[in-house]
Enzyme design. Sequence first.
Site, PDB file in Angstrom:
ATOM      1  N   GLU A 276       0.854  -1.200   0.000  1.00  0.00           N
ATOM      2  CA  GLU A 276       0.000   0.000   0.000  1.00  0.00           C
ATOM      3  C   GLU A 276       0.880   1.237   0.000  1.00  0.00           C
ATOM      4  O   GLU A 276       1.993   1.197   0.506  1.00  0.00           O
ATOM      5  CB  GLU A 276      -0.839   0.079   1.289  1.00  0.00           C
ATOM      6  CG  GLU A 276      -1.570  -1.157   1.665  1.00  0.00           C
ATOM      7  CD  GLU A 276      -2.156  -1.074   3.084  1.00  0.00           C
ATOM      8  OE1 GLU A 276      -1.730  -0.213   3.889  1.00  0.00           O
ATOM      9  OE2 GLU A 276      -3.048  -1.881   3.358  1.00  0.00           O
TER      10      GLU A 276
ATOM     11  N   LYS B 225       2.622   4.486   1.251  1.00  0.00           N
ATOM     12  CA  LYS B 225       2.937   5.008   2.584  1.00  0.00           C
ATOM     13  C   LYS B 225       2.650   6.500   2.555  1.00  0.00           C
ATOM     14  O   LYS B 225       3.388   7.272   1.962  1.00  0.00           O
ATOM     15  CB  LYS B 225       4.391   4.740   2.940  1.00  0.00           C
ATOM     16  CG  LYS B 225       4.735   5.192   4.348  1.00  0.00           C
ATOM     17  CD  LYS B 225       6.101   4.689   4.746  1.00  0.00           C
ATOM     18  CE  LYS B 225       6.452   5.002   6.187  1.00  0.00           C
ATOM     19  NZ  LYS B 225       6.083   6.307   6.673  1.00  0.00           N
TER      20      LYS B 225
ATOM     21  N   ASP C  30       2.328  10.279   3.527  1.00  0.00           N
ATOM     22  CA  ASP C  30       3.157  11.152   4.354  1.00  0.00           C
ATOM     23  C   ASP C  30       2.258  12.132   5.104  1.00  0.00           C
ATOM     24  O   ASP C  30       2.046  13.254   4.687  1.00  0.00           O
ATOM     25  CB  ASP C  30       4.139  11.909   3.453  1.00  0.00           C
ATOM     26  CG  ASP C  30       5.301  12.458   4.254  1.00  0.00           C
ATOM     27  OD1 ASP C  30       5.390  12.158   5.463  1.00  0.00           O
ATOM     28  OD2 ASP C  30       6.122  13.187   3.678  1.00  0.00           O
TER      29      ASP C  30
ATOM     30  N   TYR D  23      -6.035   2.421   7.275  1.00  0.00           N
ATOM     31  CA  TYR D  23      -5.223   1.281   6.827  1.00  0.00           C
ATOM     32  C   TYR D  23      -4.985   0.223   7.889  1.00  0.00           C
ATOM     33  O   TYR D  23      -4.302  -0.758   7.649  1.00  0.00           O
ATOM     34  CB  TYR D  23      -3.882   1.755   6.259  1.00  0.00           C
ATOM     35  CG  TYR D  23      -3.095   2.695   7.149  1.00  0.00           C
ATOM     36  CD1 TYR D  23      -2.641   2.294   8.388  1.00  0.00           C
ATOM     37  CD2 TYR D  23      -2.808   3.987   6.730  1.00  0.00           C
ATOM     38  CE1 TYR D  23      -1.928   3.149   9.200  1.00  0.00           C
ATOM     39  CE2 TYR D  23      -2.092   4.857   7.532  1.00  0.00           C
ATOM     40  CZ  TYR D  23      -1.659   4.429   8.768  1.00  0.00           C
ATOM     41  OH  TYR D  23      -0.961   5.284   9.566  1.00  0.00           O
TER      42      TYR D  23
ATOM     43  N   LYS E  37      11.044   2.729   1.705  1.00  0.00           N
ATOM     44  CA  LYS E  37      11.061   4.184   1.509  1.00  0.00           C
ATOM     45  C   LYS E  37      11.649   4.551   0.146  1.00  0.00           C
ATOM     46  O   LYS E  37      12.556   3.890  -0.342  1.00  0.00           O
ATOM     47  CB  LYS E  37      11.923   4.837   2.605  1.00  0.00           C
ATOM     48  CG  LYS E  37      11.349   4.702   4.004  1.00  0.00           C
ATOM     49  CD  LYS E  37      10.474   5.897   4.344  1.00  0.00           C
ATOM     50  CE  LYS E  37      10.276   6.029   5.837  1.00  0.00           C
ATOM     51  NZ  LYS E  37      11.342   6.732   6.508  1.00  0.00           N
TER      52      LYS E  37
ATOM     53  N   CYS F 138      36.077  29.357  19.385  1.00  0.00           N
ATOM     54  CA  CYS F 138      34.658  29.687  19.254  1.00  0.00           C
ATOM     55  C   CYS F 138      34.513  30.961  18.420  1.00  0.00           C
ATOM     56  O   CYS F 138      35.181  31.953  18.694  1.00  0.00           O
ATOM     57  CB  CYS F 138      34.063  29.891  20.645  1.00  0.00           C
ATOM     58  SG  CYS F 138      32.383  30.536  20.615  1.00  0.00           S
TER      59      CYS F 138
ATOM     60  N   CYS G  74      32.881  33.822  21.120  1.00  0.00           N
ATOM     61  CA  CYS G  74      33.625  34.388  22.264  1.00  0.00           C
ATOM     62  C   CYS G  74      35.135  34.211  22.100  1.00  0.00           C
ATOM     63  O   CYS G  74      35.903  34.643  22.950  1.00  0.00           O
ATOM     64  CB  CYS G  74      33.147  33.777  23.572  1.00  0.00           C
ATOM     65  SG  CYS G  74      33.669  32.069  23.796  1.00  0.00           S
TER      66      CYS G  74
ATOM     67  N   CYS H 178      33.148  24.827  22.502  1.00  0.00           N
ATOM     68  CA  CYS H 178      33.699  26.088  22.957  1.00  0.00           C
ATOM     69  C   CYS H 178      33.981  25.960  24.453  1.00  0.00           C
ATOM     70  O   CYS H 178      33.135  25.492  25.209  1.00  0.00           O
ATOM     71  CB  CYS H 178      32.675  27.194  22.705  1.00  0.00           C
ATOM     72  SG  CYS H 178      32.923  28.639  23.730  1.00  0.00           S
TER      73      CYS H 178
ATOM     74  N   CYS I   2      30.713  32.662  27.275  1.00  0.00           N
ATOM     75  CA  CYS I   2      30.330  32.635  25.858  1.00  0.00           C
ATOM     76  C   CYS I   2      28.875  33.072  25.699  1.00  0.00           C
ATOM     77  O   CYS I   2      27.955  32.431  26.208  1.00  0.00           O
ATOM     78  CB  CYS I   2      30.526  31.237  25.282  1.00  0.00           C
ATOM     79  SG  CYS I   2      30.026  31.153  23.558  1.00  0.00           S
TER      80      CYS I   2
HETATM   81  S1  IVH Z   1       0.645   0.486   8.978  1.00  0.00           S
HETATM   82  C1  IVH Z   1       1.970  -1.231  13.286  1.00  0.00           C
HETATM   83  N1  IVH Z   1       0.154   1.539   6.647  1.00  0.00           N
HETATM   84  O1  IVH Z   1       3.931   5.247   8.604  1.00  0.00           O
HETATM   85  C2  IVH Z   1       2.195  -0.263  12.190  1.00  0.00           C
HETATM   86  N2  IVH Z   1       1.330   2.869   8.232  1.00  0.00           N
HETATM   87  O2  IVH Z   1       6.657   4.905   9.509  1.00  0.00           O
HETATM   88  C3  IVH Z   1       0.934   0.169  11.551  1.00  0.00           C
HETATM   89  N3  IVH Z   1       1.876   5.118   7.433  1.00  0.00           N
HETATM   90  O3  IVH Z   1       3.166   5.189  12.013  1.00  0.00           O
HETATM   91  C4  IVH Z   1       1.175   1.160  10.492  1.00  0.00           C
HETATM   92  N4  IVH Z   1       0.962   4.932   5.455  1.00  0.00           N
HETATM   93  O4  IVH Z   1       1.809   6.753  10.466  1.00  0.00           O
HETATM   94  C5  IVH Z   1       0.728   1.729   7.855  1.00  0.00           C
HETATM   95  N5  IVH Z   1      -0.379   2.323   4.555  1.00  0.00           N
HETATM   96  C6  IVH Z   1       0.169   2.527   5.743  1.00  0.00           C
HETATM   97  C7  IVH Z   1       0.783   3.743   6.089  1.00  0.00           C
HETATM   98  C8  IVH Z   1       1.366   3.875   7.348  1.00  0.00           C
HETATM   99  C9  IVH Z   1       1.614   5.734   6.284  1.00  0.00           C
HETATM  100  C10 IVH Z   1       2.617   5.737   8.550  1.00  0.00           C
HETATM  101  C11 IVH Z   1       2.047   5.482   9.910  1.00  0.00           C
HETATM  102  C12 IVH Z   1       3.147   4.813  10.677  1.00  0.00           C
HETATM  103  C13 IVH Z   1       4.341   5.280   9.930  1.00  0.00           C
HETATM  104  C14 IVH Z   1       5.540   4.387  10.149  1.00  0.00           C
END
Ligand code: IVH
Length: 692
Positions: free
Chosen positions: A124, A126, A128, A235, A323, A417, A420, A435, A441
């Site tokens: 899925e 991720k 932000d 999710y 990532k 520094c 100072c 420093c 300072c």
């Molecule tokens: S599952 C037990 N699914 O990413 C963990 N997290 O870096 C359950 N996030 O804290 C998280 N998209 O805030 C999950 N499709 C997704 C997500 C997701 C974004 C975030 C979430 C998590 C963080 C971890």
Amino acid sequence: MSDALFDLDKQDAVARHKELSEKIFYHDEKYHGQDTPEISDAEYDKLRLALIDLEKIYPDLATDQSPTKKVGAIPSRGFKKIKHVVPMLSLGNVFSAEELEDFLDKVRRFIGVEKAESIEITAEPKIDGLSCSIRYENGVLISAATRGDGYEGEDITDNVKTISDIPHALAKSAPEILEVRGEIYMRRDEFIALNKKQEEDEKPIFANPRNAAAGSLRQLDSKITASRKLNFFGYALGEISEPIAETQWGIREKLKEWGFAEASPAALCKNSEEILKFYDEISTIRPDLTYEIDGVVYKVNDLKLQERLGFVSRAPRWATAHKFPAEQAVTIINDINIQVGRTGVLTPVARLEPITVGGVVVSNATLHNEDEIERKDVRIGDHVVIQRAGDVIPQVVEVVLDKRHKDSKPYKFPHACPICFSPALREEGEVAWRCSGGLICEAQAVERLKHFVSRLAFDIDGLGAKIIEQFYQEGLIKTPVDIFKLQEKDKESLTPIRAREGWGDLSAKNLFQSINDKREIELNRFIYALGIRQIGEASAKRLAGFYGSFSILRKAMSEAQDQESAAYEDLLSIDDIGPLMAHDLIDFFTHDYNQEILDGLENILTIKEYEQVQASDSAVAGKTVVFTGTMEKMTRAEAKATAEKLGAKVSGSISKKTDFLVAGEDSGSKLKKAQALEVSVLSEQEWLDLIN
Ligand code: IVH
């Protein structure tokens, strides 16, 4: 693991561990606590990975206080708190096909299936944004909370109710108790529109959609949140009174059925080829998505398997995040400046020829320290690759050597520094130059004042960094004591604050009010505010819990100068206080100048005695407990946290003062020592019986 790590001797490793931990805690607070991250996610991940590697070589450094054992940041104030019945944890990371394979191998090994056997994985986006847990009882939305520290978040119910794609009521098929977890985010078009409006209103603009979403959600007035369009994708689940599906895919479908939006595309994959294909596809369409994503999340589809796999300290074994690489660009280093921190640390900052990276203009990059500059051989005038992932203070990745000017000279890190001019020193085992000017300072003095009034310390509204700097320059505030004398001084001033540009009667009055509001302060906050080297929020709390009152702490620190004293032994018995920390603490309290300030503060402030939580009705309140060995039902971290919650003092070593040693599997020397000192020893089950 990098080879260099093996060359570190133990002392270096301890110092490196401390440095990495401090950095991680600092950036955690910046990211989660203040929504003002200073480094990219990629660089943050590097810090974590370096720490994990180090702890593999020196496992005893992996104490429960290590950032590797913690999640997120503490909740910010202003909102009520909500405890998460099911903790909201974090995700591990993979960065390559190889690491993905490792992840899948570990899953297979844990549940004991052959490599050839396929395990279904959901992939899925991720998102932000900010994670949120929304609780429904009998189908009605009753509360919503941020992640906070994973165990307790902020009550953002009113704000969440303004988000249009979060249903207020669910169909009858929903279980009696249902917590839906997901991500609150701001769409790209909304983000652009919001920033345009901010600019028109001469308000600060947000660095990215995530910060904008966080800033909008953090509003105490839900009308403001409502005016900023936020969205939500579900999710995952928190507490549920009955199962709603057998798979992650099934959860997604149920949530959709109940009216939640779902992040798409998503895929159900049978092997790593399919997973990586999805990753590539989503990387390609990433710029076209209406929302920002920073990677892909892989989850074992079968919920029964998820349950068997469980968690390793802060992250599930059944899921991981893949990532995206950080965005990069090439620019020129015009200059390197040195910033001086509160404890005198000199941090080099590259001043860059401004350049746009991933839609944000970048003109500074941190260079961390002398070793980093040397390792990358960064020089003024160099063309460098910089990168930022998601947000903020970018990193210098490498120098473009082809473009280096033939007369260029290596950068010489200053040994004085810049503020100072006192000599800078680099102690053995430390990466930072400091420093040595200490109290003379100005840069350090100003940074200490900023720390004193900061959010986790005295938290004085209206005394921001700029004002502290100005008042310091004018001589109005030179020490923390002056803050509390500001109003008095101002009365006699020829240029009173209220008459200044940008001020008025009301704003001056408000400032004095917010200062006066803090004349009574909790002991732990007070200790933290002093800005003693190495004493962060957690250690300040431990000290407060151990000594109970400031006068007792001060007396103990004075006695502990003698390393043979009982006071010194007591200090070292406190969980997580080692000789280095003890040294910094004692050193602070013995300084004449500090003594004078402490006298001054004690005169004008009421430093409250530390309240042991729920102390009266627990069997372990006030008792000193040591945990050792491996616990079965909970991690040692959880055991310690529970003990502290019940008012016990958790110590790291056995002494005559220890009331209980809770011994898990494979308890070693501590068990022997406890037996020798006739300290009562409890098994994990006996401990649980005692506290329940
Ligand atoms: S599952 C037990 N699914 O990413 C963990 N997290 O870096 C359950 N996030 O804290 C998280 N998209 O805030 C999950 N499709 C997704 C997500 C997701 C974004 C975030 C979430 C998590 C963080 C971890």
